[in-house]
Design a protein around this motif. Structure first.
Motif, short mmCIF file in Angstrom:
data_model
loop_
_atom_site.label_atom_id
_atom_site.label_comp_id
_atom_site.label_asym_id
_atom_site.label_seq_id
_atom_site.Cartn_x
_atom_site.Cartn_y
_atom_site.Cartn_z
N LEU A 37 -10.51 31.38 -4.02
CA LEU A 37 -9.16 30.82 -3.91
C LEU A 37 -8.70 30.77 -2.45
O LEU A 37 -8.13 29.77 -2.01
CB LEU A 37 -8.16 31.63 -4.75
N ASP A 38 -8.94 31.85 -1.72
CA ASP A 38 -8.47 31.92 -0.33
C ASP A 38 -9.19 30.95 0.59
O ASP A 38 -8.61 30.45 1.55
CB ASP A 38 -8.61 33.34 0.21
N GLY A 40 -10.92 28.17 -0.62
CA GLY A 40 -11.04 26.85 -1.23
C GLY A 40 -12.48 26.51 -1.61
O GLY A 40 -12.79 25.37 -1.92
N PHE A 61 -10.19 25.86 -11.39
CA PHE A 61 -10.12 26.10 -9.95
C PHE A 61 -9.39 24.95 -9.24
O PHE A 61 -8.48 25.19 -8.44
CB PHE A 61 -11.53 26.25 -9.37
N ASP A 62 -9.78 23.72 -9.55
CA ASP A 62 -9.16 22.56 -8.91
C ASP A 62 -7.66 22.53 -9.19
O ASP A 62 -6.85 22.28 -8.28
CB ASP A 62 -9.81 21.26 -9.38
N ILE A 65 -5.91 25.44 -7.21
CA ILE A 65 -5.75 25.12 -5.78
C ILE A 65 -4.56 24.17 -5.59
O ILE A 65 -3.76 24.34 -4.67
CB ILE A 65 -7.05 24.50 -5.21
N GLU A 66 -4.43 23.22 -6.47
CA GLU A 66 -3.32 22.26 -6.38
C GLU A 66 -1.98 22.94 -6.65
O GLU A 66 -1.01 22.76 -5.91
CB GLU A 66 -3.55 21.13 -7.39
N ARG A 68 -1.15 26.08 -6.43
CA ARG A 68 -0.82 27.14 -5.45
C ARG A 68 0.16 26.65 -4.39
O ARG A 68 0.88 27.45 -3.81
CB ARG A 68 -2.08 27.63 -4.74
N THR A 69 0.19 25.38 -4.13
CA THR A 69 1.06 24.83 -3.09
C THR A 69 2.52 24.71 -3.54
O THR A 69 3.38 24.37 -2.74
CB THR A 69 0.57 23.44 -2.65
N ALA A 75 1.76 29.98 -7.51
CA ALA A 75 0.49 30.48 -6.97
C ALA A 75 0.03 31.72 -7.74
O ALA A 75 -1.14 31.83 -8.10
CB ALA A 75 0.63 30.80 -5.49
N SER A 78 -1.18 30.51 -11.23
CA SER A 78 -2.44 29.76 -11.17
C SER A 78 -3.61 30.67 -10.77
O SER A 78 -4.71 30.54 -11.31
CB SER A 78 -2.33 28.56 -10.22
N ASP A 79 -3.37 31.59 -9.85
CA ASP A 79 -4.42 32.53 -9.45
C ASP A 79 -4.83 33.40 -10.64
O ASP A 79 -6.02 33.60 -10.90
CB ASP A 79 -3.96 33.44 -8.31
#
Length: 191
Positions: A37-38, A40, A61-62, A65-66, A68-69, A75, A78-79
């Motif tokens: 995650l950190d 990418g 994962f995809d 990552i999206e 998290r923003t 975040a 999602s994590d």
């Protein structure tokens, strides 16, 4: 906010017992997942799962990552979803049920802790006295097999899975399991 309530609700679910150190928030699978995650780069996590679970993990994962923003709560949520998916798929590959990720600081069997240290330090000298004498030669053999394939390029997922098969075989034997877990893990992790 809904995300905060969901995060708090998910955090309230805590399984009673630890099934394996890969189930802990401090464990190696979750640590690899956090690194994925950190950075990418999902390849840090892919070594932990069988090839047939890769598509599911990539999808989560995809999205993680999206998402998290979108802020801290998003975040966190999602994590957590990504890490739980990672550990669940890993455990399924071992033929074991997923019971959740245990809290940081969860107590782990001293033999498992010593096995982790052996891998980290590159020597099993402190671990061997913790197992019965008649198991030491085989444990050392499995340790050396894991060390032989430990250093691999993170983007070589096949090599990562080869290492994980040897790693799991070493750990399971250290924990007292006698069956050939490497054969099972290699079969479950093959590409």
């Amino acid at each position: 906010m809904l995300a905060t309530r969901i995060t708090n609700l998910l955090a309230s679910f805590k399984p009673i017992t630890v099934e394996a150190h890969c189930d802990t928030a401090d464990g190696p699978a979750v640590t690899s997942g956090r690194k994925a995650l950190d950075t990418g780069n999902i390849n840090y996590a892919l070594k932990w799962i069988p090839a047939d679970g890769e598509a599911e993990l990539r999808e989560v994962f995809d999205k993680a990552i999206e998402v998290r923003t979108l802020g801290t709560d998003a975040a966190d949520l999602s994590d957590r979803l990504f890490l739980e998916t990672l550990v669940r798929i890993h455990r399924m590959g071992e033929g074991v049920a997923f019971t959740g990720i245990q809290a940081p600081g969860t107590e782990v069997d001293p033999v498992v802790t010593a096995a982790d240290e052996a891998i980290r330090l590159g020597t099993d000298a402190a671990l061997l006295p913790m197992v019965p004498t008649d198991r030491r030669a085989e444990l050392d053999k499995r340790f050396l097999a894991a060390m032989e394939v430990k250093d691999f390029d993170v983007d070589d997922v096949v090599a990562g899975r080869r290492y994980l098969a040897a790693y799991v075989d070493f750990f399971k034997y250290a924990e007292g399991e006698d069956h050939d877990h490497a054969h099972h893990a290699a079969h479950a992790h093959q590409h």
